[in-house]
Design a protein around this motif. Structure first.
Motif, PDB file in Angstrom:
ATOM      1  N   VAL A 222      -8.622  -4.402   2.594  1.00 38.49           N
ATOM      2  CA  VAL A 222      -8.195  -3.762   1.580  1.00 38.49           C
ATOM      3  C   VAL A 222      -6.932  -2.996   1.735  1.00 38.49           C
ATOM      4  O   VAL A 222      -6.416  -2.254   0.884  1.00 38.49           O
ATOM      5  N   GLY A 223      -6.463  -2.875   3.118  1.00 38.22           N
ATOM      6  CA  GLY A 223      -5.425  -2.203   3.443  1.00 38.22           C
ATOM      7  C   GLY A 223      -5.764  -0.875   3.887  1.00 38.22           C
ATOM      8  O   GLY A 223      -5.078   0.351   3.680  1.00 38.22           O
TER       9      GLY A 223
ATOM     10  N   VAL B 134     -12.696  14.103   3.154  1.00 36.37           N
ATOM     11  CA  VAL B 134     -13.163  15.038   4.065  1.00 36.37           C
ATOM     12  C   VAL B 134     -14.464  15.168   4.008  1.00 36.37           C
ATOM     13  O   VAL B 134     -14.802  15.745   2.924  1.00 36.37           O
TER      14      VAL B 134
ATOM     15  N   ILE C  45       0.946  -1.203   0.092  1.00 33.84           N
ATOM     16  CA  ILE C  45      -0.034  -0.055  -0.058  1.00 33.84           C
ATOM     17  C   ILE C  45       0.674   1.210  -0.098  1.00 33.84           C
ATOM     18  O   ILE C  45       1.673   1.407   0.926  1.00 33.84           O
ATOM     19  N   THR C  46       0.742   2.004  -0.893  1.00 32.76           N
ATOM     20  CA  THR C  46       1.389   3.358  -1.022  1.00 32.76           C
ATOM     21  C   THR C  46       0.523   4.656  -0.943  1.00 32.76           C
ATOM     22  O   THR C  46       1.000   5.764  -0.846  1.00 32.76           O
TER      23      THR C  46
ATOM     24  N   LYS D  46     -16.401  19.332   1.565  1.00 31.58           N
ATOM     25  CA  LYS D  46     -16.123  18.184   1.095  1.00 31.58           C
ATOM     26  C   LYS D  46     -14.859  18.080   0.112  1.00 31.58           C
ATOM     27  O   LYS D  46     -14.774  18.671  -0.989  1.00 31.58           O
ATOM     28  N   TYR D  47     -14.075  17.353   0.506  1.00 36.61           N
ATOM     29  CA  TYR D  47     -12.685  17.210  -0.288  1.00 36.61           C
ATOM     30  C   TYR D  47     -12.220  15.581  -0.657  1.00 36.61           C
ATOM     31  O   TYR D  47     -12.282  15.029   0.475  1.00 36.61           O
ATOM     32  N   SER D  48     -11.975  15.373  -1.589  1.00 32.28           N
ATOM     33  CA  SER D  48     -11.996  13.950  -1.905  1.00 32.28           C
ATOM     34  C   SER D  48     -10.108  13.604  -2.081  1.00 32.28           C
ATOM     35  O   SER D  48      -9.788  13.260  -3.001  1.00 32.28           O
ATOM     36  N   TYR D  49      -9.572  13.809  -1.091  1.00 38.40           N
ATOM     37  CA  TYR D  49      -8.195  13.817  -0.666  1.00 38.40           C
ATOM     38  C   TYR D  49      -7.766  12.209  -0.949  1.00 38.40           C
ATOM     39  O   TYR D  49      -8.171  11.317  -0.495  1.00 38.40           O
ATOM     40  N   LYS D  50      -6.546  12.056  -1.562  1.00 40.37           N
ATOM     41  CA  LYS D  50      -5.906  10.950  -1.796  1.00 40.37           C
ATOM     42  C   LYS D  50      -4.471  11.254  -1.309  1.00 40.37           C
ATOM     43  O   LYS D  50      -4.172  12.487  -1.346  1.00 40.37           O
ATOM     44  N   ARG D  51      -3.781  10.653  -0.474  1.00 41.22           N
ATOM     45  CA  ARG D  51      -2.511  10.767   0.259  1.00 41.22           C
ATOM     46  C   ARG D  51      -1.661   9.743   0.080  1.00 41.22           C
ATOM     47  O   ARG D  51      -1.949   8.454   0.322  1.00 41.22           O
ATOM     48  N   THR D  52      -0.398   9.998   0.132  1.00 39.80           N
ATOM     49  CA  THR D  52       0.750   8.804  -0.038  1.00 39.80           C
ATOM     50  C   THR D  52       0.858   8.419   1.538  1.00 39.80           C
ATOM     51  O   THR D  52       0.778   9.310   2.469  1.00 39.80           O
ATOM     52  N   THR D  53       1.123   6.909   1.660  1.00 42.44           N
ATOM     53  CA  THR D  53       1.151   6.686   3.014  1.00 42.44           C
ATOM     54  C   THR D  53       2.605   6.762   3.677  1.00 42.44           C
ATOM     55  O   THR D  53       2.742   6.940   4.946  1.00 42.44           O
TER      56      THR D  53
ATOM     57  N   LEU E 156      -0.473  -0.520   6.891  1.00 40.57           N
ATOM     58  CA  LEU E 156      -1.716  -1.029   6.028  1.00 40.57           C
ATOM     59  C   LEU E 156      -1.575  -2.086   5.319  1.00 40.57           C
ATOM     60  O   LEU E 156      -2.532  -3.018   5.130  1.00 40.57           O
TER      61      LEU E 156
ATOM     62  N   GLY F 180       2.387   2.830   5.301  1.00 41.33           N
ATOM     63  CA  GLY F 180       2.325   1.838   3.961  1.00 41.33           C
ATOM     64  C   GLY F 180       2.381   0.497   4.426  1.00 41.33           C
ATOM     65  O   GLY F 180       1.659  -0.437   4.105  1.00 41.33           O
TER      66      GLY F 180
END
Lengths: 166, 151
Positions: free
Chosen positions: B136-137, A16, A9-10, B16-23, B31, B28
């Motif tokens: 799913v992590g 939010v 997983i990365t 509402k914000y659909s953030y994606k972020r690196t782990t 997860l 990582g």
């Protein structure tokens, strides 16, 4: 799913999503009702003489209570602007479009709104613009009562007249 | 202005914000291991184990890389009962948000505890992870923690 088919997983989704019930307070209420009920733009004067639009309850500089309400013109001058070429999620406007900081005549700080009625690449600093209002029966309690600002036909303002607002 | 203007306006407002972020490599790893049904922490130089793991020591800033496998059991160290879950809580029945210190860990991990009712909840209670059927992590690969005696 077989585990060896999955890499480490990365990246994760971290949405939010916050639901508020906000109170506009007396000053923003004045501003919003002005838009819908009077087709006018109300600001408020601070003790140091600046006219803030939208109005605030307290002077952001000194914290003192603001003074009387002030009607400002729906004509103004573009100080700076941004030409948007990239679509973003949730935005219904189709690029390219222009958003600008507009010093309304009588105001001391700029209002942000869309510029239309010209080709996007003709937007410029110092351009004189006027509000394009929605029809009277479509006015709402928001800045959407103004569709956009468009060229007013007046000659461009001198740089010196708005340089303090950049 | 008219008299009606004395009435203050209010309105619903949704942010509402659909953030994606690196782990990063450490979260990582945490997860990825959750997806495999394992809970992984990281050891600090003084021997204390943090879970979820952090990339850097919170006191010295030193990079951390010694991963530690932990059991899926632990102790509730603090909790608050959510009697009326809201839509986004993803559970429609009452539950507790709780900090859970896994056996062998030195930090609390925030998760939810599902218990028959609030009277069962107490700090010091033993809990065990209930794993999601499909993983799913994500932290929700642990569906919730439940009182150990009922697990």
């Amino acid at each position: 799913m077989s585990e060896d088919a999955q890499g480490p997983i990365t990246m994760i989704r971290t949405p939010v999503d916050l639901e508020y019930n906000i109170s506009a307070g007396p000053d923003l209420t004045l501003f919003l009702r002005g838009l819908k009920e009077e087709k006018k733009l109300y600001g408020r004067r601070s003790p140091n003489g600046d006219v803030y639009i939208p109005p605030r309850g307290a002077c952001p500089v000194t914290g003192q209570p603001m003074l009387e309400e002030v009607e400002v013109s729906d004509h103004g001058t573009v100080t700076t602007f941004c030409l948007i070429n990239i679509p973003i999620e949730g935005q219904e406007l189709k690029p390219p479009y222009v958003f600008a900081a507009i010093i309304l005549d009588g105001a001391s700080l700029p209002l942000f709104h869309m510029i239309a009625g010209i080709a996007a690449d003709e937007a410029r600093m110092g351009m004189r613009v006027k509000a394009n209002w929605k029809p009277d029966d479509e006015l709402v309690l928001s800045l959407e009562s103004i569709n956009y600002f468009e060229p007013s036909g007046e000659p461009d303002a001198d740089y010196d007249s708005y340089k303090e607002h950049l | 202005m008219s008299e009606s203007s004395a009435e203050i306006l209010t309105a619903p407002y949704r942010l509402k914000y659909s953030y994606k972020r690196t782990t990063g490599p450490v979260i990582g790893r945490f997860l990825t291991d959750l997806r495999d049904g394992k809970i992984t922490g990281v050891r600090r130089p003084d021997g204390a184990v943090m879970v979820p793991p952090r990339e850097y020591d919170p006191e010295t800033g030193e990079a951390l890389s010694e991963f530690v496998s932990l059991p899926d059991t632990g102790v509730v160290t603090g909790w608050t009962w959510v009697a009326e879950p809201r839509q986004l809580h993803a559970m429609s029945t009452p539950f507790a948000f709780a900090t859970i210190q896994l056996d062998g860990a030195h930090t609390g991990m925030l998760h939810r505890v599902v218990a028959p009712d609030e009277s069962v909840m107490r700090s010091g209670m033993r809990v065990r992870a209930r794993w999601a059927a499909e993983r799913v992590g994500m932290i929700t690969d642990i569906e919730c923690f439940v009182p150990e005696e009922s697990a």
